[in-house]
Design a protein around this motif. Structure first.
Motif, PDB file in Angstrom:
ATOM      1  N   ALA A  87      13.443  37.935  21.646  1.00 40.89           N
ATOM      2  CA  ALA A  87      12.539  38.689  21.738  1.00 40.89           C
ATOM      3  C   ALA A  87      12.947  40.349  21.519  1.00 40.89           C
ATOM      4  N   PHE A  88      14.194  40.714  21.928  1.00 34.49           N
ATOM      5  CA  PHE A  88      14.443  41.922  21.575  1.00 34.49           C
ATOM      6  C   PHE A  88      15.024  42.150  20.014  1.00 34.49           C
ATOM      7  N   GLU A  89      15.485  40.852  19.641  1.00 36.92           N
ATOM      8  CA  GLU A  89      15.761  40.780  18.182  1.00 36.92           C
ATOM      9  C   GLU A  89      14.478  41.219  17.196  1.00 36.92           C
ATOM     10  N   ARG A  90      13.402  40.430  17.525  1.00 34.35           N
ATOM     11  CA  ARG A  90      12.041  40.616  16.923  1.00 34.35           C
ATOM     12  C   ARG A  90      11.781  41.881  17.115  1.00 34.35           C
ATOM     13  N   LEU A  91      11.992  42.440  18.123  1.00 36.45           N
ATOM     14  CA  LEU A  91      11.351  43.883  18.282  1.00 36.45           C
ATOM     15  C   LEU A  91      12.028  44.842  17.509  1.00 36.45           C
ATOM     16  N   THR A  92      13.632  44.887  17.584  1.00 33.67           N
ATOM     17  CA  THR A  92      14.268  45.830  16.824  1.00 33.67           C
ATOM     18  C   THR A  92      14.005  45.661  15.292  1.00 33.67           C
ATOM     19  N   GLU A  93      13.769  44.395  15.075  1.00 34.92           N
ATOM     20  CA  GLU A  93      13.763  44.297  13.652  1.00 34.92           C
ATOM     21  C   GLU A  93      12.557  44.837  13.082  1.00 34.92           C
ATOM     22  N   ARG A  94      11.412  44.726  13.609  1.00 36.87           N
ATOM     23  CA  ARG A  94      10.065  45.306  13.421  1.00 36.87           C
ATOM     24  C   ARG A  94      10.292  46.737  13.398  1.00 36.87           C
ATOM     25  N   PHE A  95      10.923  47.324  14.608  1.00 33.83           N
ATOM     26  CA  PHE A  95      10.909  48.533  14.985  1.00 33.83           C
ATOM     27  C   PHE A  95      11.616  49.420  13.773  1.00 33.83           C
ATOM     28  N   TYR A  96      12.894  49.169  13.340  1.00 34.52           N
ATOM     29  CA  TYR A  96      13.762  49.680  12.246  1.00 34.52           C
ATOM     30  C   TYR A  96      12.941  49.491  10.877  1.00 34.52           C
ATOM     31  N   GLN A  97      11.961  48.384  10.606  1.00 33.46           N
ATOM     32  CA  GLN A  97      11.323  48.648   9.394  1.00 33.46           C
ATOM     33  C   GLN A  97      10.419  49.880   9.513  1.00 33.46           C
ATOM     34  N   LYS A  98       9.747  49.899  10.535  1.00 27.26           N
ATOM     35  CA  LYS A  98       8.926  51.189  10.690  1.00 27.26           C
ATOM     36  C   LYS A  98       9.653  52.567  10.627  1.00 27.26           C
ATOM     37  N   VAL A  99      10.734  52.430  11.347  1.00 23.88           N
ATOM     38  CA  VAL A  99      11.670  53.669  11.259  1.00 23.88           C
ATOM     39  C   VAL A  99      11.853  53.970   9.846  1.00 23.88           C
ATOM     40  N   LEU A 100      12.380  53.121   9.236  1.00 23.18           N
ATOM     41  CA  LEU A 100      12.925  53.420   7.788  1.00 23.18           C
ATOM     42  C   LEU A 100      11.720  54.093   6.846  1.00 23.18           C
ATOM     43  N   ALA A 101      10.502  53.440   7.148  1.00 24.76           N
ATOM     44  CA  ALA A 101       9.491  53.934   6.374  1.00 24.76           C
ATOM     45  C   ALA A 101       8.740  55.494   6.846  1.00 24.76           C
ATOM     46  N   ASP A 102       9.467  55.677   7.920  1.00 28.54           N
ATOM     47  CA  ASP A 102       8.895  56.925   8.797  1.00 28.54           C
ATOM     48  C   ASP A 102       9.377  58.384   8.274  1.00 28.54           C
ATOM     49  N   ASP A 103       8.528  59.409   7.868  1.00 28.54           N
ATOM     50  CA  ASP A 103       9.023  60.469   7.233  1.00 28.54           C
ATOM     51  C   ASP A 103       9.790  61.271   8.380  1.00 28.54           C
ATOM     52  N   VAL A 104       9.446  61.390   9.752  1.00 31.09           N
ATOM     53  CA  VAL A 104      10.241  62.207  10.710  1.00 31.09           C
ATOM     54  C   VAL A 104      11.639  61.631  11.118  1.00 31.09           C
ATOM     55  N   VAL A 105      11.606  60.092  11.371  1.00 28.81           N
ATOM     56  CA  VAL A 105      12.924  59.850  11.920  1.00 28.81           C
ATOM     57  C   VAL A 105      13.852  58.843  10.662  1.00 28.81           C
TER      58      VAL A 105
END
Ligand code: HEM
Length: 155
Positions: free
Chosen positions: A16-34
């Motif tokens: 569950a934590f692996e699924r979470l961070t996989e999705r999270f860092y996809q979002k992070v990399l696409a984000d202008d602020v972070v």
């Protein structure tokens, strides 16, 4: 209350934590602020952060035994000068990722989960400021249910 599951178990374990961070860092990399902060991150970064979170929430101590524990995590934040808007975006994207991958959304779990993230991101921001002198060594923190464990009628 010895039969209360850990937050790690309640979340669904390591996977569950692996699924979470996989999705999270996809979002992070696409984000202008972070996104720019993570432009050079290791491809295994999501997996390492999943190991950290699993250990914090009561899972196996793999970040401590395999990845250098607190001192190693700290070394990645030192000098990064994380701003408050970046901290807030990080936590917002993690909450969004938790919804998207279907982490439990009961009030007790989310209160404890977000409580740790609020605490941890504020420390990460403070420790990342120029001239900060956080402790060089410390245990990986352990986070539990706090004042609101899962409700069991009659207990
Ligand atoms: C509860 C909050 C946080 C936790 C648990 C956490 C956890 C971690 C861990 C475990 C690492 C090292 C991974 C490894 O072993 O290689 C790391 C690296 C890093 N963290 Fe955090 N972090 C938190 C908050 C933040 C925030 C708020 C930011 C910025 C907005 C941030 C930015 C970074 C960056 C830039 C790295 C290095 C990435 C790279 O490899 O290039 N962290 N974090």
């Amino acid at each position: 209350m010895t039969d209360v599951p850990t937050l790690y178990q309640w979340a669904g374990g390591a996977e569950a934590f692996e699924r979470l961070t996989e999705r999270f860092y996809q979002k992070v990399l696409a984000d202008d602020v972070v996104g720019p902060l993570f432009a050079h991150m290791d491809a295994d970064h999501p997996r390492y952060v999943a190991m950290w979170l699993a250990e914090v929430f009561g899972g196996p101590a793999r970040y401590s035994t395999e990845r250098g524990g607190y001192a190693h995590m700290l070394s990645h934040h030192l000098g990064r000068a994380i701003t408050e808007p970046q901290r807030r975006r990080w936590i917002d994207l993690l909450a969004d990722a938790a919804d998207e991958v279907g982490l439990p959304d009961d009030p007790e779990f989310r209160a404890a989960f977000m409580g740790y993230l609020e605490w941890g991101t504020r420390l990460a921001r403070a420790n990342s400021q120029p001239g900060a002198t956080p402790p060089a060594e410390a245990p990986v923190p352990h986070w539990g249910w706090g004042v609101a464990p899962p409700y069991t009628p009659g207990s």
